[in-house]
Design a protein around this motif. Structure first.
Motif, PDB file in Angstrom:
ATOM      1  N   VAL A  11     -41.766  32.440 -12.808  1.00  0.00           N
ATOM      2  CA  VAL A  11     -41.385  31.446 -11.801  1.00  0.00           C
ATOM      3  C   VAL A  11     -40.143  31.867 -11.029  1.00  0.00           C
ATOM      4  O   VAL A  11     -39.853  31.328  -9.956  1.00  0.00           O
ATOM      5  CB  VAL A  11     -41.173  30.048 -12.430  1.00  0.00           C
ATOM      6  CG1 VAL A  11     -42.446  29.548 -13.087  1.00  0.00           C
ATOM      7  CG2 VAL A  11     -40.013  30.043 -13.413  1.00  0.00           C
ATOM      8  N   LYS A  44     -36.336  27.811 -11.475  1.00  0.00           N
ATOM      9  CA  LYS A  44     -36.548  28.347 -10.118  1.00  0.00           C
ATOM     10  C   LYS A  44     -35.233  28.520  -9.367  1.00  0.00           C
ATOM     11  O   LYS A  44     -35.108  29.416  -8.523  1.00  0.00           O
ATOM     12  CB  LYS A  44     -37.490  27.426  -9.344  1.00  0.00           C
ATOM     13  CG  LYS A  44     -38.909  27.377  -9.905  1.00  0.00           C
ATOM     14  CD  LYS A  44     -39.761  26.336  -9.190  1.00  0.00           C
ATOM     15  CE  LYS A  44     -41.150  26.229  -9.818  1.00  0.00           C
ATOM     16  NZ  LYS A  44     -41.974  25.162  -9.197  1.00  0.00           N
ATOM     17  N   ALA A  80     -42.475  33.997 -19.243  1.00  0.00           N
ATOM     18  CA  ALA A  80     -42.740  32.717 -18.588  1.00  0.00           C
ATOM     19  C   ALA A  80     -41.676  32.389 -17.545  1.00  0.00           C
ATOM     20  O   ALA A  80     -41.982  31.897 -16.447  1.00  0.00           O
ATOM     21  CB  ALA A  80     -42.814  31.599 -19.625  1.00  0.00           C
ATOM     22  N   LEU A 102     -39.041  24.854 -16.515  1.00  0.00           N
ATOM     23  CA  LEU A 102     -39.531  25.873 -15.583  1.00  0.00           C
ATOM     24  C   LEU A 102     -39.163  25.502 -14.145  1.00  0.00           C
ATOM     25  O   LEU A 102     -38.829  26.383 -13.337  1.00  0.00           O
ATOM     26  CB  LEU A 102     -41.037  26.047 -15.735  1.00  0.00           C
ATOM     27  CG  LEU A 102     -41.491  26.672 -17.063  1.00  0.00           C
ATOM     28  CD1 LEU A 102     -43.022  26.682 -17.145  1.00  0.00           C
ATOM     29  CD2 LEU A 102     -40.944  28.084 -17.226  1.00  0.00           C
ATOM     30  N   ASP A 103     -39.213  24.220 -13.815  1.00  0.00           N
ATOM     31  CA  ASP A 103     -38.790  23.790 -12.476  1.00  0.00           C
ATOM     32  C   ASP A 103     -37.314  24.099 -12.252  1.00  0.00           C
ATOM     33  O   ASP A 103     -36.931  24.595 -11.182  1.00  0.00           O
ATOM     34  CB  ASP A 103     -39.041  22.284 -12.299  1.00  0.00           C
ATOM     35  CG  ASP A 103     -40.513  21.950 -12.074  1.00  0.00           C
ATOM     36  OD1 ASP A 103     -41.267  22.855 -11.669  1.00  0.00           O
ATOM     37  OD2 ASP A 103     -40.896  20.782 -12.307  1.00  0.00           O
ATOM     38  N   LEU A 108     -40.937  29.418 -23.168  1.00  0.00           N
ATOM     39  CA  LEU A 108     -39.778  29.602 -22.297  1.00  0.00           C
ATOM     40  C   LEU A 108     -39.135  30.972 -22.502  1.00  0.00           C
ATOM     41  O   LEU A 108     -37.928  31.143 -22.314  1.00  0.00           O
ATOM     42  CB  LEU A 108     -38.748  28.494 -22.561  1.00  0.00           C
ATOM     43  CG  LEU A 108     -39.247  27.067 -22.276  1.00  0.00           C
ATOM     44  CD1 LEU A 108     -38.242  26.045 -22.769  1.00  0.00           C
ATOM     45  CD2 LEU A 108     -39.524  26.875 -20.785  1.00  0.00           C
ATOM     46  N   ARG A 157     -41.325  21.196 -21.006  1.00  0.00           N
ATOM     47  CA  ARG A 157     -41.413  22.616 -20.666  1.00  0.00           C
ATOM     48  C   ARG A 157     -41.530  22.794 -19.153  1.00  0.00           C
ATOM     49  O   ARG A 157     -40.867  23.650 -18.561  1.00  0.00           O
ATOM     50  CB  ARG A 157     -42.617  23.250 -21.364  1.00  0.00           C
ATOM     51  CG  ARG A 157     -42.861  24.699 -20.989  1.00  0.00           C
ATOM     52  CD  ARG A 157     -44.077  25.259 -21.717  1.00  0.00           C
ATOM     53  NE  ARG A 157     -44.369  26.605 -21.281  1.00  0.00           N
ATOM     54  CZ  ARG A 157     -45.096  26.913 -20.201  1.00  0.00           C
ATOM     55  NH1 ARG A 157     -45.594  25.929 -19.448  1.00  0.00           N
ATOM     56  NH2 ARG A 157     -45.316  28.172 -19.872  1.00  0.00           N
ATOM     57  N   LYS A 158     -42.362  21.967 -18.519  1.00  0.00           N
ATOM     58  CA  LYS A 158     -42.518  22.054 -17.067  1.00  0.00           C
ATOM     59  C   LYS A 158     -41.194  21.764 -16.362  1.00  0.00           C
ATOM     60  O   LYS A 158     -40.843  22.424 -15.375  1.00  0.00           O
ATOM     61  CB  LYS A 158     -43.585  21.074 -16.589  1.00  0.00           C
ATOM     62  CG  LYS A 158     -43.832  21.097 -15.086  1.00  0.00           C
ATOM     63  CD  LYS A 158     -44.919  20.124 -14.677  1.00  0.00           C
ATOM     64  CE  LYS A 158     -45.180  20.198 -13.177  1.00  0.00           C
ATOM     65  NZ  LYS A 158     -43.966  19.905 -12.371  1.00  0.00           N
ATOM     66  N   LEU A 159     -40.442  20.802 -16.899  1.00  0.00           N
ATOM     67  CA  LEU A 159     -39.153  20.470 -16.313  1.00  0.00           C
ATOM     68  C   LEU A 159     -38.210  21.671 -16.348  1.00  0.00           C
ATOM     69  O   LEU A 159     -37.535  21.989 -15.362  1.00  0.00           O
ATOM     70  CB  LEU A 159     -38.546  19.286 -17.071  1.00  0.00           C
ATOM     71  CG  LEU A 159     -37.136  18.859 -16.684  1.00  0.00           C
ATOM     72  CD1 LEU A 159     -37.090  18.418 -15.240  1.00  0.00           C
ATOM     73  CD2 LEU A 159     -36.642  17.747 -17.599  1.00  0.00           C
ATOM     74  N   VAL A 197     -45.141  19.064 -23.131  1.00  0.00           N
ATOM     75  CA  VAL A 197     -45.652  19.752 -21.946  1.00  0.00           C
ATOM     76  C   VAL A 197     -44.782  19.421 -20.736  1.00  0.00           C
ATOM     77  O   VAL A 197     -44.415  20.301 -19.941  1.00  0.00           O
ATOM     78  CB  VAL A 197     -47.121  19.347 -21.680  1.00  0.00           C
ATOM     79  CG1 VAL A 197     -47.601  19.929 -20.360  1.00  0.00           C
ATOM     80  CG2 VAL A 197     -48.015  19.812 -22.824  1.00  0.00           C
ATOM     81  N   GLU A 198     -44.423  18.135 -20.615  1.00  0.00           N
ATOM     82  CA  GLU A 198     -43.611  17.717 -19.475  1.00  0.00           C
ATOM     83  C   GLU A 198     -42.208  18.324 -19.534  1.00  0.00           C
ATOM     84  O   GLU A 198     -41.629  18.691 -18.508  1.00  0.00           O
ATOM     85  CB  GLU A 198     -43.519  16.192 -19.420  1.00  0.00           C
ATOM     86  CG  GLU A 198     -44.844  15.491 -19.193  1.00  0.00           C
ATOM     87  CD  GLU A 198     -45.589  15.236 -20.498  1.00  0.00           C
ATOM     88  OE1 GLU A 198     -45.151  15.757 -21.556  1.00  0.00           O
ATOM     89  OE2 GLU A 198     -46.613  14.531 -20.460  1.00  0.00           O
TER      90      GLU A 198
END
Length: 418
Positions: free
Chosen positions: A115, A88, A111, A84-85, A107, A80-82, A77-78
């Protein structure tokens, strides 16, 4: 120096050749390509044999210069969030997994565009993002086979013949790069990103677009030629021959000159009767008598060393070229002049030579800015630039979300390529 793609950032999930060659092309012209790799061990291409030094793969290094590497557990989860960050502030996210893999990782285009609506998502695959072959594994040889390219290659004697290298991987990679460049140009007008869909099968079919277009409109087919003849429906004046010293050369006597047969026959020292044989004075006659003329030329050429027979053809105004082995290729003066051999120091390995950039720009040339990176070499650098604090980076490391080859080496581990 200003680079052509300076300011363009690519998150690069690609591996092996089809994808990495494409992103390297953009990196050579200045794009900031951030290679997203598996924790510590990196992409699977790092293990391609043969190795130099302590298990360093030249196959892998050939397609990964001018890139930075971060190593992320994208299944977490972390992780994937990284990603997505990082998306940006990115322009392109590129991958060459089978269709659906990026979506399953969370991803995919939906998704990523949520963002960053300007994001360009490039997919390189075997057969495309939809259709009956979508979930087949893609591979260069399969693409050569299914596209008809292998059926065009080889001779009557050999049957179908693949290319001597992974040609379609490279052709597809250049089309992938072109697609991403076209999407960047479109975004300048529309302000929106989009999906780039490139695949091996399409690339292979477009390598014979002239023959394909002719077949679609006339039904003309292209049987494999006799031995020594380069392509279907060509004559003995367009082929490859072995000289007396065992060296090969190509003969391009079917084009660019008049009296094609007379010139070639004189160069080979054939008799006046053979030179003036009325059956051989037109392309139609040469095509009809391709085996006979091939044998006449091959037997005559075999009496001369290569340099001598090539000089005789050149004196008749006929184009010839030596068939180089690798020693000759990279010592060729034009190859050297065109800067197609680069050399740089790789830490822990020493000097490594690379095949250079094939395209030149007068004002914003491609250049070697960075050697291929270690796995996760740029974790801290990339994440700091993305706004992560030292404490946050340390927490990601301790949680196993990011990792690096250097961290493993510092604790006595071996390099990723070993």
């Amino acid at each position: 120096m200003t680079d052509a793609f300076e300011g363009i950032r690519i998150l690069d999930f690609t591996q092996l050749e089809q994808g990495p060659s494409a992103t390297q092309m953009l990196a050579d012209f200045g794009a900031d390509v951030i290679k997203i790799e598996r924790i510590d061990v990196g992409e699977i291409g790092r293990n391609q044999v043969p190795f130099i030094g302590d298990g360093y793969s030249p196959h892998w290094s050939a397609t990964n210069r001018n890139k930075r590497s971060i190593s992320v557990d994208v299944k977490s989860v972390e992780g994937r969030k990284l990603i997505l960050d990082l998306t940006k502030d990115a322009d392109i996210v590129a991958s060459n997994f089978r269709p659906g893999v990026m979506d399953r990782l969370g991803l995919g285009y939906d998704a990523l565009s949520a963002v960053n609506p300007r994001i360009i998502v490039g997919y390189a695959s075997g057969y495309g993002l939809s259709g009956p072959y979508t979930h087949r594994r893609g591979q260069d040889l399969a693409a050569q086979a299914i596209s008809g390219l292998m059926a065009l290659s080889g001779t009557e004697e050999t049957g179908p013949m693949p290319s001597g290298t992974f040609m379609i991987d490279y052709v597809a990679s250049m089309q992938f790069a072109l697609g991403m460049m076209a999407a960047l140009a479109a975004r300048e007008r529309t302000g929106r990103g989009q999906i780039v869909d490139s695949n091996l099968m399409n690339a292979a079919i477009t390598t014979h677009l002239q023959e394909g277009t002719t077949f679609l409109n006339t039904g003309q087919r292209y049987p494999r030629p006799p031995a020594n003849i380069a392509h279907a429906r060509n004559t003995a004046l367009y082929g490859y021959y072995k000289a007396a010293d065992g060296l090969w050369f190509t003969l391009i006597g079917e084009y660019y000159v008049d009296e094609q047969w007379r010139r070639a026959a004189r160069a080979c020292g054939l008799t006046p009767e053979q030179i003036d044989d009325p059956r051989f004075q037109s392309i139609e006659g040469l095509t009809e008598h391709v085996h006979e003329t091939r044998d006449l030329l091959a037997d005559a050429i075999a009496r001369f060393p290569r340099d001598e027979i090539m000089a005789r053809f050149e004196a008749e105004g006929i184009l010839v070229a030596p068939v180089h082995d690798y020693d000759a290729v990279f010592d060729d003066p034009q190859v050297r002049h065109n800067n197609l051999v680069l050399e740089a120091e790789v830490a822990g390995i020493g000097p490594v030579r690379f095949v250079g950039m094939p395209v030149s720009l007068s004002e914003t040339p491609a250049r070697l800015r960075m050697v291929p990176p270690k796995v996760g070499q740029h974790n801290d650098e990339v994440l700091r630039a993305a706004g992560f604090s030292p404490n946050e980076i340390a927490e990601l490391k301790s949680a196993g979300v990011i990792g690096s080859e250097s961290d493993r080496e510092a604790t006595g581990g071996r390099p990723a390529w070993s």
